[in-house]
Design a protein around this motif. Structure first.
Motif, PDB file in Angstrom:
ATOM      1  N   THR A 135       0.815  -1.211   0.000  1.00 31.46           N
ATOM      2  CA  THR A 135       0.000   0.000   0.000  1.00 31.46           C
ATOM      3  C   THR A 135       0.848   1.260   0.000  1.00 31.46           C
ATOM      4  O   THR A 135       0.330   2.358  -0.218  1.00 31.46           O
ATOM      5  N   ASN A 136       2.156   1.128   0.247  1.00 26.78           N
ATOM      6  CA  ASN A 136       3.052   2.282   0.211  1.00 26.78           C
ATOM      7  C   ASN A 136       3.422   2.689  -1.213  1.00 26.78           C
ATOM      8  O   ASN A 136       4.044   3.737  -1.394  1.00 26.78           O
ATOM      9  N   ILE A 137       3.077   1.876  -2.207  1.00 18.81           N
ATOM     10  CA  ILE A 137       3.359   2.252  -3.595  1.00 18.81           C
ATOM     11  C   ILE A 137       2.370   3.325  -4.029  1.00 18.81           C
ATOM     12  O   ILE A 137       1.157   3.135  -3.970  1.00 18.81           O
ATOM     13  N   SER A 138       2.889   4.464  -4.458  1.00 22.23           N
ATOM     14  CA  SER A 138       2.037   5.569  -4.891  1.00 22.23           C
ATOM     15  C   SER A 138       1.518   5.390  -6.306  1.00 22.23           C
ATOM     16  O   SER A 138       0.413   5.826  -6.633  1.00 22.23           O
ATOM     17  N   ALA A 139       2.325   4.769  -7.171  1.00 25.33           N
ATOM     18  CA  ALA A 139       1.936   4.624  -8.573  1.00 25.33           C
ATOM     19  C   ALA A 139       2.822   3.580  -9.231  1.00 25.33           C
ATOM     20  O   ALA A 139       3.882   3.216  -8.714  1.00 25.33           O
ATOM     21  N   PHE A 140       2.366   3.129 -10.384  1.00 28.94           N
ATOM     22  CA  PHE A 140       3.151   2.233 -11.225  1.00 28.94           C
ATOM     23  C   PHE A 140       3.522   2.952 -12.512  1.00 28.94           C
ATOM     24  O   PHE A 140       2.816   3.860 -12.969  1.00 28.94           O
TER      25      PHE A 140
END
Length: 278
Positions: free
Chosen positions: A188-193
């Protein structure tokens, strides 16, 4: 023709260097690139390739997103290796916090690799230096990592003050989807791909190369931040911290286009893909 190109925006690349004595490499940046620091005491030339590839993704004239942004390289790796001590990155981020202004962008395509995800690694000194930069309004873009682990268990990808970027491939693009690259971390810490598998880049010697990794997804987003900040006028320059800027870019993201590697709905992270819209 691009409406916005990142002109007037600065992107610091903390990486393995940039050989501006190579005419082909220099031409890729057209006088927009410089080396500010070399931990080895040299001129910051890249004999590894990683730093040039990252720089070309962020702001190269043929390979990059922000084709007129200023690139400032800080060589933080030892010699021709891709290895760097955490204390070197801490020094770099603390310097940025003390010397740069809101709206500056820093790309950190480094990190801890943990095959098997059995050894979570936390370094509060690194996190605190990134937090200090963030609190000055500096946009800190960080590669998620390439071991398929959970970003929540590692520094600095676990902290909200870093804009963490995961990798996709284009294997499902014909159906309008971007599949998570099999190696990309989730969480969930990934802001974007952003694209990170078999991407076209410029190598340290001026030749074209194809490479994969979240290392190359991250500078795509760094470039988009440069373009977006140019388009947004004074917004980035007046931010009291970077979170408002992170949220502004996240809000432009397309939700629901990133899937698991096998095409099923993405699990473990928000399905957010950010494209250049300005």
């Amino acid at each position: 023709m691009y409406t916005n190109t990142g002109a007037g925006r600065k992107i610091y690349i903390l990486d393995s260097g940039l050989d501006l004595a190579n005419s082909t490499v220099a031409a890729q940046f057209g006088g927009r690139a410089s080396v500010i620091w070399d931990i080895n005491g040299g001129v910051g030339a890249d004999c590894n390739g990683h730093g040039t590839q990252v720089s070309s993704a962020a702001a190269g004239s043929t390979k990059g997103i922000a084709k007129e942004a200023t690139v400032i390289m800080a060589k933080i790796t030892s010699g021709c290796t891709g290895s760097s001590s955490i204390s070197t990155s801490v020094t770099a981020f603390n310097w940025l916090a003390a010397n740069e202004t809101a709206g500056t962008i820093a790309n950190w395509s480094q990190g801890f690799n943990d095959p098997g995800c059995a050894n979570p690694t936390i370094n509060t000194s690194l996190e605190n230096s990134i937090i200090a930069a963030h609190n000055k309004g500096i946009i800190v873009v960080v590669a998620a990592g390439n071991d398929s682990c959970n970003t929540a268990n590692y520094s600095p990808t676990r902290i909200s003050q870093a804009f963490v970027v995961g990798a996709t491939n284009n294997q499902l693009i014909s159906s309008g989807k971007d599949a998570k690259a099999s190696f990309s971390r989730t969480g969930t810490n990934i802001s974007a791909f952003a694209p990170g598998e078999s991407v076209a880049l410029l190598n340290y010697n001026g030749t074209s190369v194809i490479n994969s990794g979240t290392s190359f997804s991250s500078p795509y987003i760094a470039g988009i931040f440069a373009v977006a900040c140019q388009a947004a006028g004074t917004l980035c320059n007046t931010a009291t911290n970077a979170t408002t800027l992170y949220d502004a870019l996240r809000n432009t993201g397309v939700i629901g286009t990133v899937t698991n590697t096998n095409g099923t709905p993405l699990t473990g992270a928000t399905s957010r893909f950010i494209v250049q819209q300005w």
